[in-house]
Design a protein around this motif. Structure first.
Motif, PDB file in Angstrom:
ATOM      1  N   GLY A 136      -0.167  10.074  10.661  1.00 34.37           N
ATOM      2  CA  GLY A 136       0.638   9.472   9.596  1.00 34.37           C
ATOM      3  C   GLY A 136      -0.103   9.285   8.285  1.00 34.37           C
ATOM      4  N   ARG A 148       0.135   6.545   3.899  1.00 32.02           N
ATOM      5  CA  ARG A 148       0.315   6.400   5.348  1.00 32.02           C
ATOM      6  C   ARG A 148       1.772   6.088   5.603  1.00 32.02           C
ATOM      7  NH1 ARG A 148      -2.909   2.838   9.985  1.00 32.02           N
ATOM      8  NH2 ARG A 148      -1.789   3.820  11.744  1.00 32.02           N
ATOM      9  N   ASP A 149       2.381   6.951   6.378  1.00 31.82           N
ATOM     10  CA  ASP A 149       3.828   6.847   6.632  1.00 31.82           C
ATOM     11  C   ASP A 149       4.606   6.792   5.325  1.00 31.82           C
ATOM     12  OD1 ASP A 149       3.232   6.842   9.321  1.00 31.82           O
ATOM     13  OD2 ASP A 149       3.351   4.667   9.523  1.00 31.82           O
ATOM     14  N   LEU A 211      -0.031  -1.980  10.974  1.00 35.70           N
ATOM     15  CA  LEU A 211      -0.001  -0.639  11.557  1.00 35.70           C
ATOM     16  C   LEU A 211      -1.165  -0.470  12.531  1.00 35.70           C
ATOM     17  CD1 LEU A 211       0.821   1.428   8.350  1.00 35.70           C
ATOM     18  CD2 LEU A 211       2.306   1.138  10.336  1.00 35.70           C
TER      19      LEU A 211
END
Length: 235
Positions: A136, A148-149, A211
């Motif tokens: 990710g 990230r993501d 996360l």
């Protein structure tokens, strides 16, 4: 940065032939004819791939391969076995010991280079160019941006270089000393605990919103980018 190849071969004429072809194709080459020295160089030089002859001095290529696979720092290092032993049982033994590919002598240097490129594309996709992605986390090396993501991640210059090194070698464990050499440079004196400080900063930046932490601490060994992520080149 040129991908680095560790060539373990005791035939000097063959070493020069392989070195010439790899250098011409943009690779950096470190060589040794000795199996024991190969293990030292694999740790010190941090190559991206090893070309390993079966019959070498002091330690056989099979044993070198076995020990590289056992050590956390080199367990995911791509290995091409290079040998005159062409029997099926030998090929099976080499592959079962941990080699990723098996090339028999005589061979075409162009084919060997092609196999090196193919293996790096499969196992070290970051070296093929493009954006780096793992679990990710996406890094645009040209624009110097990380997400990230899909959410932007703000990193300092050192954390950016540290993350890039991890993304280029997903799953591989690096000691603090190795990270200092790779990220700060061998000519710069920095205390090893500095690595821990920047690892904490990197974790804080990329693990926002609770996360999962993709940077793994390996006790008495160092740090690694969690191998559970799916490393590939994006774009």
């Amino acid at each position: 940065m040129r991908p680095k190849i560790l060539l373990v071969e005791d035939d000097s004429s063959l070493v020069e032939l392989i070195r010439y072809n790899l250098d011409r194709e943009g690779f950096s080459v470190v060589t040794t004819p000795d199996g024991e020295e190969a293990l030292v160089l694999a740790e010190e030089e941090q190559p991206d791939l090893v070309i390993l002859d079966w019959m070498i001095a002091n330690l056989s290529g099979i044993e070198v391969c076995r020990r590289l696979r056992r050590a956390p720092e080199t367990a995911s290092l791509p290995i091409i076995m290079l040998t005159a032993r062409a029997e099926e049982t030998d090929r099976i033994r080499g592959l079962e010991t941990g080699a990723d590919d098996y090339v028999t002598k005589p061979f075409s240097p162009r084919e060997l280079v092609a196999r090196v490129r193919a293996l790096l594309r499969r196992l070290r996709p970051a070296l093929s160019g493009g954006h780096l992605e793992h679990g990710g986390v996406v890094m645009d090396t040209s624009a110097h941006k990380v997400t990230r993501d899909g959410v932007p991640v703000q990193l300092g210059p050192t954390e950016f270089r540290l993350l890039r090194h991890f993304l280029e070698h997903p799953g591989r464990v690096f000691s603090r000393e190795q990270l200092l050499d790779a990220v700060w440079g061998r000519d710069v004196y920095v205390e090893q605990r500095t690595v821990d400080v920047h690892i904490r900063r990197l974790r804080k930046a990329i693990n926002q919103d609770n996360l999962p932490d993709i940077i793994r601490t390996v006790r008495s060994a160092g740090y690694a980018l969690d191998a559970d992520g799916s490393a590939r080149v994006a774009g």
